[in-house]
Design a protein around this motif. Structure first.
Motif, PDB file in Angstrom:
ATOM      1  N   PHE A 112       0.807  -1.218   0.000  1.00 32.66           N
ATOM      2  CA  PHE A 112       0.000   0.000   0.000  1.00 32.66           C
ATOM      3  C   PHE A 112       0.844   1.275   0.000  1.00 32.66           C
ATOM      4  N   VAL A 113       0.278   2.320  -0.592  1.00 28.87           N
ATOM      5  CA  VAL A 113       0.909   3.633  -0.626  1.00 28.87           C
ATOM      6  C   VAL A 113      -0.170   4.695  -0.451  1.00 28.87           C
TER       7      VAL A 113
ATOM      8  N   ARG B 126       7.346   9.958  13.026  1.00 30.01           N
ATOM      9  CA  ARG B 126       7.944  10.077  11.693  1.00 30.01           C
ATOM     10  C   ARG B 126       7.017   9.598  10.577  1.00 30.01           C
ATOM     11  N   VAL B 127       5.854   9.044  10.959  1.00 27.37           N
ATOM     12  CA  VAL B 127       4.855   8.672   9.957  1.00 27.37           C
ATOM     13  C   VAL B 127       4.008   9.906   9.698  1.00 27.37           C
ATOM     14  N   THR B 128       4.367  10.655   8.670  1.00 29.13           N
ATOM     15  CA  THR B 128       3.823  12.000   8.495  1.00 29.13           C
ATOM     16  C   THR B 128       2.603  12.061   7.591  1.00 29.13           C
ATOM     17  N   THR B 129       2.087  10.912   7.148  1.00 27.76           N
ATOM     18  CA  THR B 129       0.916  10.917   6.284  1.00 27.76           C
ATOM     19  C   THR B 129      -0.319  11.396   7.052  1.00 27.76           C
ATOM     20  N   THR B 130      -1.194  12.092   6.346  1.00 23.50           N
ATOM     21  CA  THR B 130      -2.453  12.536   6.957  1.00 23.50           C
ATOM     22  C   THR B 130      -3.559  11.510   6.742  1.00 23.50           C
ATOM     23  N   THR B 131      -3.233  10.425   6.028  1.00 22.84           N
ATOM     24  CA  THR B 131      -4.189   9.338   5.806  1.00 22.84           C
ATOM     25  C   THR B 131      -3.671   8.083   6.500  1.00 22.84           C
TER      26      THR B 131
ATOM     27  N   PHE C 158       8.069   8.226   7.056  1.00 22.85           N
ATOM     28  CA  PHE C 158       7.395   6.994   6.636  1.00 22.85           C
ATOM     29  C   PHE C 158       8.158   5.711   6.982  1.00 22.85           C
ATOM     30  N   PRO C 159       8.686   5.564   8.203  1.00 23.89           N
ATOM     31  CA  PRO C 159       9.309   4.294   8.570  1.00 23.89           C
ATOM     32  C   PRO C 159       8.296   3.156   8.516  1.00 23.89           C
ATOM     33  N   LEU C 160       8.759   1.974   8.160  1.00 27.03           N
ATOM     34  CA  LEU C 160       7.987   0.736   8.020  1.00 27.03           C
ATOM     35  C   LEU C 160       7.132   0.707   6.756  1.00 27.03           C
ATOM     36  N   PHE C 161       7.178   1.783   5.954  1.00 26.71           N
ATOM     37  CA  PHE C 161       6.516   1.791   4.650  1.00 26.71           C
ATOM     38  C   PHE C 161       7.570   1.679   3.544  1.00 26.71           C
ATOM     39  N   MET C 162       7.120   1.342   2.337  1.00 23.09           N
ATOM     40  CA  MET C 162       8.038   1.323   1.185  1.00 23.09           C
ATOM     41  C   MET C 162       8.670   2.688   0.971  1.00 23.09           C
ATOM     42  N   GLU C 163       7.879   3.728   1.145  1.00 25.63           N
ATOM     43  CA  GLU C 163       8.397   5.081   0.993  1.00 25.63           C
ATOM     44  C   GLU C 163       9.578   5.317   1.924  1.00 25.63           C
TER      45      GLU C 163
END
Length: 435
Positions: A65-66, A171-176, A407-412
């Motif tokens: 997912f992204v 550090r997970v800066t996504t708003t979603t 975005f640690p732990l994500f592909m990003e």
């Protein structure tokens, strides 16, 4: 390569996951000579797509997912000839608890808020579950939080360093949710695209066993007794995988406390394909929001989500994380399928066992990939381990999704970490030349 013959490079990159491939791309653009040493027979790390022989169906065995905010992954997806497609159910949806079936409202930032509310207390060496036990009196809320944390990290809360997880989540800066989009095709296309930029530089089936610092850089030895020498070194592997490598004494003295601060996650991913999205249809009839996900508070680390791509097949994906994944590691696949089917039925009813296809992938205790989505700092570990590892020491640096500034732990996070490591290493190499 013949034994005892050493190849020379500006930079050696250990690991051909997204972090290593991103670092290699940066080195290619800088005109540096480099080699990528990959322990297995493929690139991509935890990005791994299984495509049917007729290409009519594929499953993402690992990362999937992204979000639109993950700009580097979005760019790579487009460069690989694909587009972003919305994940079904991420709008106008609800996540429910397994027992009460009541909606729950949780995201990464709820954990940060919970820890932030515990002001004035030093809990750097305390496991997450103890912090929650002390400060959240409502048992039900505590169970849901613990299971949510274990599901998101694939490590049970009793092993997680509370201060470190607060830092990671910040550090997970996504708003979603970060799960709202997927690529329109297999993510293996992204890996192939990155491979094509570095095709002559990647050496497969070359697991690194020893790293020695020399006067002119680093000598790396593989299990096949091949030797490589580079002026600089990027260790683009999970910290837990790096901890299994032998380093020369000065490097070991510097890095060992930080590498040993991590513990692997563990996850089993099971995706089920259905003719009809009954979990959505029943919600529509009842004039309720569609069921998008389930947090299993009675099974810490287990969660379910609608993983369908809009306009694509109807799919549910069950993630079995943490201790339960380790417990099921050595049992027959049929037992794992039975456990998963029981979890589906207990929440969604008998329709859940009428799937027409399913795929299972397991990420536990791999010596090269780690276990779950990424390694986590355990409660005896150093909370700032990620900050130390991502900065160069002499002309050596680590890169992995766990260390990402965003975005640690994500592909990003993996891509950003590889880019950051390359940038900082190039700066470090330039400084050493001018001194």
């Amino acid at each position: 390569m013949m034994e005892n013959q050493t190849s020379e490079y500006d930079v050696i990159i250990v690991g051909a996951g997204l972090a290593g491939l991103a670092a290699a791309k940066a080195m290619h653009e800088e005109g540096k000579s480099y080699v990528v040493l990959e322990a297995t027979d493929r690139s991509g790390g935890k990005v791994c797509s299984k495509v049917s022989e007729d290409s009519s169906r594929y499953f993402e065995l690992g990362a999937q997912f992204v979000s639109e905010e993950m700009t580097e992954m979005v760019k790579l997806i487009k460069e690989a000839g694909m587009v972003l497609t919305r994940t079904e159910g991420t709008q106008d949806n609800r996540v429910i608890s397994d027992k009460s079936k009541e909606p729950i409202y949780l995201d990464f930032h709820d954990i940060t808020d919970t820890l932030g509310a515990i002001s004035g207390e030093h809990f750097s060496s305390k496991p997450m579950d103890q912090v929650l036990e002390k400060h959240i009196s409502q048992k039900r809320k505590r169970q849901i939080l613990k299971s949510f944390i274990a599901a998101e990290t694939t490590v049970n809360s009793r092993y997680i360093n509370a201060e470190a997880i607060k830092n990671l989540i910040s550090r997970v800066t996504t708003t979603t949710s970060g799960l709202d989009h997927q690529a329109s095709g297999p993510l293996s296309n992204v890996v192939k695209h990155l491979e094509s930029l570095n095709k002559d530089a990647i050496h497969y089936l070359e697991p690194v066993v020893k790293v020695k610092e020399t006067k002119s850089g680093y000598t790396v030895k593989t299990k096949n007794k091949s030797k490589y020498h580079g002026k600089a070194l990027i260790m683009a592997v999970p910290p837990t995988a790096a901890a299994r490598i032998t380093f020369s004494s000065a490097l070991a003295d510097h890095y060992r406390p930080y590498l040993d601060s991590y513990t692997d996650g563990a996850v089993i991913k099971m995706t089920f394909v259905y003719d009809k999205p009954f979990w959505r249809e029943s919600a529509v009839k009842g004039k309720q929001k569609s069921i998008y996900g389930v947090v299993y508070s009675a099974h810490e680390g287990v969660n379910l989500m609608d993983s369908s791509i809009k306009g694509g097949e109807n799919r549910l994906t069950l993630y079995i994380g943490g201790e339960k994944a380790i417990e099921l590691a050595d049992v027959p696949t049929e037992v794992k399928e039975f456990y998963a089917r029981e979890r589906l039925i207990e929440v969604l009813g008998e329709d859940a066992e009428n799937y027409k296809d399913y795929e299972i992938s397991e990420w536990q205790q791999s010596p090269y990939y780690g276990g779950g989505y990424g390694a986590i700092i355990h409660h005896h570990g150093l909370p700032d381990a990620n900050e130390i590892l991502r900065e160069p020491y002499h002309t050596m640096v680590f890169a992995s999704t766990e260390l990402a500034t965003d975005f640690p732990l994500f592909m990003e996070g993996a891509v950003l970490s590889g880019q950051y490591a390359a940038k900082r290493l190039i700066e470090s190499m330039s400084e050493s030349v001018t001194e």
